[in-house]
Write a protein that holds these residues in place. Structure first.
Motif, PDB file in Angstrom:
ATOM      1  N   PRO A  60      35.336  -5.909  36.507  1.00 22.96           N
ATOM      2  CA  PRO A  60      36.722  -6.113  36.947  1.00 22.96           C
ATOM      3  C   PRO A  60      37.731  -5.310  36.131  1.00 22.96           C
ATOM      4  N   PHE A  61      37.471  -5.160  34.831  1.00 19.08           N
ATOM      5  CA  PHE A  61      38.373  -4.367  33.986  1.00 19.08           C
ATOM      6  C   PHE A  61      38.501  -2.946  34.517  1.00 19.08           C
ATOM      7  N   VAL A  62      37.373  -2.311  34.818  1.00 14.83           N
ATOM      8  CA  VAL A  62      37.379  -0.922  35.281  1.00 14.83           C
ATOM      9  C   VAL A  62      38.051  -0.810  36.655  1.00 14.83           C
ATOM     10  N   ILE A  63      37.705  -1.718  37.567  1.00 10.05           N
ATOM     11  CA  ILE A  63      38.264  -1.654  38.917  1.00 10.05           C
ATOM     12  C   ILE A  63      39.769  -1.890  38.896  1.00 10.05           C
ATOM     13  N   MET A  64      40.224  -2.887  38.142  1.00 11.21           N
ATOM     14  CA  MET A  64      41.654  -3.185  38.105  1.00 11.21           C
ATOM     15  C   MET A  64      42.438  -2.067  37.426  1.00 11.21           C
ATOM     16  N   PHE A  65      41.857  -1.412  36.436  1.00 14.80           N
ATOM     17  CA  PHE A  65      42.513  -0.265  35.809  1.00 14.80           C
ATOM     18  C   PHE A  65      42.743   0.833  36.839  1.00 14.80           C
ATOM     19  N   LEU A  66      41.718   1.158  37.593  1.00 15.40           N
ATOM     20  CA  LEU A  66      41.815   2.238  38.565  1.00 15.40           C
ATOM     21  C   LEU A  66      42.804   1.912  39.676  1.00 15.40           C
ATOM     22  N   VAL A  67      42.692   0.729  40.258  1.00 12.05           N
ATOM     23  CA  VAL A  67      43.561   0.347  41.369  1.00 12.05           C
ATOM     24  C   VAL A  67      45.018   0.258  40.925  1.00 12.05           C
ATOM     25  N   THR A  68      45.253  -0.334  39.774  1.00  9.96           N
ATOM     26  CA  THR A  68      46.629  -0.520  39.308  1.00  9.96           C
ATOM     27  C   THR A  68      47.293   0.809  38.984  1.00  9.96           C
ATOM     28  N   SER A  69      46.586   1.701  38.300  1.00 11.54           N
ATOM     29  CA  SER A  69      47.182   2.986  37.932  1.00 11.54           C
ATOM     30  C   SER A  69      47.533   3.807  39.168  1.00 11.54           C
ATOM     31  N   VAL A  70      46.657   3.814  40.160  1.00 12.72           N
ATOM     32  CA  VAL A  70      46.922   4.581  41.382  1.00 12.72           C
ATOM     33  C   VAL A  70      48.050   3.938  42.192  1.00 12.72           C
ATOM     34  N   ALA A  71      48.027   2.616  42.318  1.00 10.95           N
ATOM     35  CA  ALA A  71      49.048   1.929  43.114  1.00 10.95           C
ATOM     36  C   ALA A  71      50.436   2.100  42.505  1.00 10.95           C
ATOM     37  N   THR A  72      50.531   2.015  41.179  1.00  8.64           N
ATOM     38  CA  THR A  72      51.821   2.176  40.518  1.00  8.64           C
ATOM     39  C   THR A  72      52.338   3.602  40.663  1.00  8.64           C
ATOM     40  N   LEU A  73      51.447   4.565  40.528  1.00 10.96           N
ATOM     41  CA  LEU A  73      51.861   5.957  40.695  1.00 10.96           C
ATOM     42  C   LEU A  73      52.331   6.220  42.120  1.00 10.96           C
ATOM     43  N   ARG A  74      51.679   5.604  43.090  1.00 11.32           N
ATOM     44  CA  ARG A  74      52.095   5.764  44.492  1.00 11.32           C
ATOM     45  C   ARG A  74      53.499   5.222  44.704  1.00 11.32           C
ATOM     46  N   GLU A  75      53.831   4.128  44.035  1.00 11.47           N
ATOM     47  CA  GLU A  75      55.185   3.576  44.126  1.00 11.47           C
ATOM     48  C   GLU A  75      56.215   4.579  43.606  1.00 11.47           C
ATOM     49  N   ARG A  76      55.852   5.288  42.550  1.00  7.05           N
ATOM     50  CA  ARG A  76      56.791   6.230  41.962  1.00  7.05           C
ATOM     51  C   ARG A  76      56.942   7.490  42.806  1.00  7.05           C
TER      52      ARG A  76
END
Length: 244
Positions: A60-76
């Motif tokens: 879960p640590f690895v998956i949440m890191f990947l999803v969160t970083s991409v999703a936040t960048l998409r917002e920006r």
């Protein structure tokens, strides 16, 4: 801090995720599939009972890191973050909103993976179930916080994915999953002592050997929580309105 802004951000992110079936499938499905593969690749219940709880936190640590970083960048990059920051909204309010939203999703993730591991896969847990749940959830939230922080250093989604080896792989090698940290050479052990994933593995190990809430477990949880807060504060300090 403004609680109403934080909760509004959380509600908005959850609404977006609810309609993003692929992301939800990745968050919940991928760690579940990996646990199933792990169980039947080794096909050794005793080995699975030993390393399964550790990977309940790492996957879960690895998956949440990947999803969160991409999703936040998409917002920006989409300009959403820029529009939000023209309003009286603090950076930390935004990041806390993101963190709370993804943490709730992480709770669902941990619940599904843990339920399948304990039932279908036959994981035999010697320690406390609630301690395991809390430890695994903290691992997921740590991935969320580091993902939010790392997204500040990427300009494209591809760069966000490339950051994963820099932020995650060294921690995987030094966290004590493959070899006990006290058996490493001195400088590697010293490095592992400042990496947050080392304390998640220590916490998961402690859960597997003791049914009590030990001092070591409390220490590890406090360190992980402190790393989460530090990553959020650093993320707020480095947050840009949009990618140039």
């Amino acid at each position: 801090m403004n609680i109403s802004i934080t909760l509004a951000t959380t509600q908005r992110i959850l609404a977006q995720l609810r309609h993003d079936h692929r992301t939800i499938s990745m968050i919940v499905g991928v760690p579940t599939l990996l646990m199933i593969l792990l169980r039947y690749v080794f096909d050794a219940p005793a080995l699975f009972d030993r390393i399964g709880p550790l990977l309940l936190g790492i996957f879960p640590f690895v998956i949440m890191f990947l999803v969160t970083s991409v999703a936040t960048l998409r917002e920006r990059t989409s300009g959403t973050l820029e529009r939000l920051m023209t309003m009286p909204t603090g950076k930390l309010d935004l990041l806390l909103g993101y963190a709370l939203a993804f943490s709730l999703v992480a709770l669902l993730q941990v619940g599904v993976v843990l339920t399948i591991a304990l039932t279908w896969l036959g994981l035999d847990l010697n320690g406390s179930l609630w301690s395991l749940v809390v430890s695994a959830l903290l691992c997921s939230v740590l991935g969320v916080a580091l993902g939010l922080f790392s997204s500040a250093f990427a300009r494209t989604e591809f760069q966000a994915v490339q950051l994963m080896p820099a932020f995650v792989l060294p921690q995987l090698l030094l966290c004590g999953l493959f070899i006990p940290r006290d058996q490493m050479v001195g400088w590697l052990e010293a490095t592992s002592n400042v990496l947050p994933l080392s304390y998640t593995v220590d916490a998961m190990k402690e859960v597997t050997v003791s049914a009590d809430v030990t001092g070591n477990l409390v220490r590890d949880m406090v360190v992980i929580a402190g790393c989460v807060l530090l990553a959020l504060v650093l993320g707020a300090a480095t947050l840009r309105r949009r990618t140039p």
